[in-house]
Design a protein around this motif. Structure first.
Motif, short mmCIF file in Angstrom:
data_model
loop_
_atom_site.label_atom_id
_atom_site.label_comp_id
_atom_site.label_asym_id
_atom_site.label_seq_id
_atom_site.Cartn_x
_atom_site.Cartn_y
_atom_site.Cartn_z
N LYS A 348 0.82 -1.22 0.00
CA LYS A 348 0.00 0.00 0.00
C LYS A 348 0.86 1.27 0.00
O LYS A 348 0.48 2.29 -0.60
N TYR A 349 2.00 1.22 0.67
CA TYR A 349 2.80 2.43 0.85
C TYR A 349 4.22 2.34 0.29
O TYR A 349 4.97 3.32 0.37
N ARG A 350 4.60 1.21 -0.27
CA ARG A 350 6.00 1.02 -0.67
C ARG A 350 6.49 2.11 -1.61
O ARG A 350 7.58 2.68 -1.41
N ARG A 352 5.35 5.20 -2.17
CA ARG A 352 5.43 6.50 -1.49
C ARG A 352 6.66 6.53 -0.58
O ARG A 352 7.39 7.51 -0.54
N ALA A 353 6.84 5.45 0.19
CA ALA A 353 7.95 5.41 1.14
C ALA A 353 9.30 5.46 0.43
O ALA A 353 10.23 6.15 0.88
N ASP A 519 2.81 6.26 8.42
CA ASP A 519 1.62 6.10 7.57
C ASP A 519 0.45 6.92 8.10
O ASP A 519 -0.69 6.71 7.71
N TYR A 538 3.55 13.22 -3.93
CA TYR A 538 2.11 13.24 -4.20
C TYR A 538 1.86 14.16 -5.38
O TYR A 538 2.67 15.03 -5.69
N ARG A 547 0.54 13.75 4.28
CA ARG A 547 -0.11 12.44 4.19
C ARG A 547 0.92 11.32 4.41
O ARG A 547 2.10 11.59 4.61
N ALA A 548 0.45 10.09 4.40
CA ALA A 548 1.32 8.94 4.69
C ALA A 548 2.56 8.96 3.80
O ALA A 548 2.46 9.04 2.58
N TYR A 549 3.72 8.94 4.43
CA TYR A 549 5.03 8.91 3.74
C TYR A 549 5.17 10.03 2.72
O TYR A 549 5.89 9.89 1.73
N GLU A 550 4.53 11.13 2.96
CA GLU A 550 4.65 12.26 2.03
C GLU A 550 5.98 12.97 2.23
O GLU A 550 6.47 13.14 3.35
#
Length: 557
Positions: A348-350, A352-353, A519, A538, A547-550
């Protein structure tokens, strides 16, 4: 910028050749395979390729045990293949930095083969030999790869020193003949046209006088050799001699791998007036999480605390500013994968991270290093069985701590390996979703990460929002901005355990970098609404919201 400062504006792409691209179906990456991928590296925007060892070797430590410094390991190709690689790279505007491994050789090197024949052999003093003390090793040093740092030779009745595997005997740098041999090896490659050296554990070459015992933690079988050997008494002298006799004659880039070194040490080695090296690889930030049991040291599955990470990186940024030069890296062939270690590899976040981590690092002062696969967000492989591991350090640690000393159970140690093993970085490059990830048409030398069908270069190149293209933008920004390259550094809110924010200042301009390492949805106001957004992971910007890992970068003029 002086002619010999081109490396300050450069970005380095590291290639672990065994795992990059196989061209002949034998399952091992090779030089022609790398040559076929040079356009990919050029497209990313990198300037320099750091090539892990390709010299002839018995491969006890994947090439870091060199038996012949002037010949190419057959698995990788021929000298002709290397010269074609170098020529093609230069045509594309890419430079090649070789790995220089001269703290130790292979025990199959002709120097060591001669050295062990007798105590009066002309090559005996090329290595560190000592008599037994009271029937045992000369001191209490332990190897970096676990176990003792000495091996007894029955034939001559003495021990030889090996800070790493017993197949990697340490050279005796006190012997001027050894230094002259090293200078000749360096000239051999520089005269071929290579553009610099990454120097393996170069701060271990000067051993302390008398080789004294080191301090031992309670319960430890051996002393932690890093605390005894690093940054020895003649290191500056040896590096100055290297610079005077070799490096100063060429316009090249140099980085010294220096485990245990402090910023104060690094300034001595990389200072503008020191005439030694351009930069060092330090280990502070990758060594932050350690096991509370000192005997286990690096073997843990703890996340790195952001406050500690900020303190570590910021210390190096501020200490070296105007005095030396930083290397910037999250991972390499000896470290677990970036996104798994410092971010998250949850699907879900890979992405972005991975972009957030890239932004945080590439906007700092120093020369950034990208390790193969980092630019597409490759993850730790998360092996669950010991039989899946190949790395000597990992296997030695398991056997010592589980089988011999029984200080940790097997399931826990496997969790530690899954989190920290060097093998996480050494799975083959994931080029596409075909069989073996496009790495080889044969049986790969090492099992691929099974997620190659979801994470691969082909998919990245076909997605304009991929990590690859984001890294390309980061690199392009650095190439165009003296502020990013040279600006000084100011950490904001050092005790914030969720957000890493800092500023860079240069010639009246300020860069603001804000990265959310969680997150969670957060809010931070650094007056960013008064600045221009340069890049973000983003597609839109919500000013003070994070936002998460922004991660986002602003320019104040």
């Amino acid at each position: 910028m002086a002619q010999n400062d081109w490396w300050k504006k450069s970005v380095v792409y590291q290639v672990y050749p065994r795992s990059y691209q196989d061209s002949n179906g034998d399952g091992v990456g090779d030089i022609p395979g790398l040559t076929s991928r040079l356009e990919y590296i050029k497209d990313l925007g990198a300037d320099v390729i750091w090539l892990n060892p390709i010299y002839k070797s018995p491969d006890k430590d994947n090439g870091y045990d060199i038996s012949d410094y002037r010949n190419i390991q057959a698995d990788y190709g021929t000298m002709d293949d290397f010269e074609k690689l170098l020529q093609r790279a230069h045509v594309l505007g890419l430079k090649i930095m070789m790995d220089l491994v001269v703290n130790h050789t292979s025990d199959q090197n002709k120097w060591f083969q001669e050295s062990k024949k007798s105590k009066d052999n002309p090559y005996r003093d090329y290595y560190v030999w000592r008599d037994p003390v009271d029937g045992h090793a000369p001191n209490n040093w332990g190897s970096y790869f676990n176990g003792p740092a000495w091996k007894f030779d029955e034939e001559t009745g003495q021990y030889y020193l090996h800070l790493f595997a017993d197949g990697q005997p340490d050279l005796n740098w006190e012997n001027p003949k050894v230094r002259d041999e090293v200078w000749d090896i360096m000239r051999f490659w520089l005269d071929k046209g290579v553009d610099g050296f990454r120097m393996d554990v170069i701060n271990l070459i000067s051993k302390p006088s008398g080789l004294p015992d080191g301090p031992q933690a309670p319960g430890e079988r051996y002393a932690n050799v890093a605390k005894v050997v690093a940054d020895g008494p003649r290191l500056n002298e040896f590096l100055q001699e290297m610079n005077k006799k070799v490096l100063s004659k060429y316009d090249v880039m140099t980085v010294g791998e220096m485990p245990g070194s402090t910023p104060e040490d690094a300034i001595k080695y990389t200072g503008l007036d020191s005439h030694e090296l351009n930069m060092v690889f330090q280990f502070d930030h990758v060594d932050l999480a350690s096991n509370p049991d000192e005997r286990l040291s690096k073997w843990n599955d703890e996340p790195v605390k952001l406050v500690d990470l900020k303190k570590s990186l910021s210390k190096w940024e501020t200490s070296l500013d105007g005095k030396g030069w930083n290397s910037l890296y999250w991972n390499n062939h000896d470290q677990p994968r970036t996104v798994s270690r410092f971010g998250t590899d949850e699907p879900k976040y890979r992405v972005r991270a991975a972009k957030m981590l890239g932004t945080t690092l590439h906007m700092m002062q120093g020369t950034p290093y990208v390790y193969e696969g980092e630019e597409i967000g490759m993850t730790n492989v998360h092996y669950t069985k010991l039989s899946q591991y190949e790395d000597l350090e990992s296997l030695n640690a398991y056997h010592e701590f589980v089988d011999e000393e029984k200080i940790v159970d097997k399931d826990t140690m496997l969790k530690y390996l899954s989190h920290m093993s060097r093998d996480n970085a050494r799975t083959p490059m994931q080029w596409d979703n075909s069989e073996n990830g496009g790495f080889t048409s044969g049986k790969p030398w090492f099992e691929l990460n099974p997620n190659y069908d979801m994470i691969n270069a082909r998919d990245s190149l076909s997605d304009k929002n991929s990590i690859f293209y984001y890294y390309k933008k980061l690199i392009d920004l650095r190439h165009k901005s003296d502020l990013i390259v040279y600006g000084d550094y100011e950490l904001l809110d050092p005790n914030d355990d969720k957000v890493f924010a800092y500023k860079r200042h240069y010639n009246g301009e300020t860069l603001l970098v804000i990265s959310n390492f969680t997150d969670q949805n957060l809010s931070r106001d650094y007056k960013q609404n008064e600045a221009k957004l340069l890049i973000s992971n983003y597609e839109d910007d919500e000013d003070t919201k994070l936002r998460a890992y922004e991660s986002k970068v602003y320019l104040f003029k």
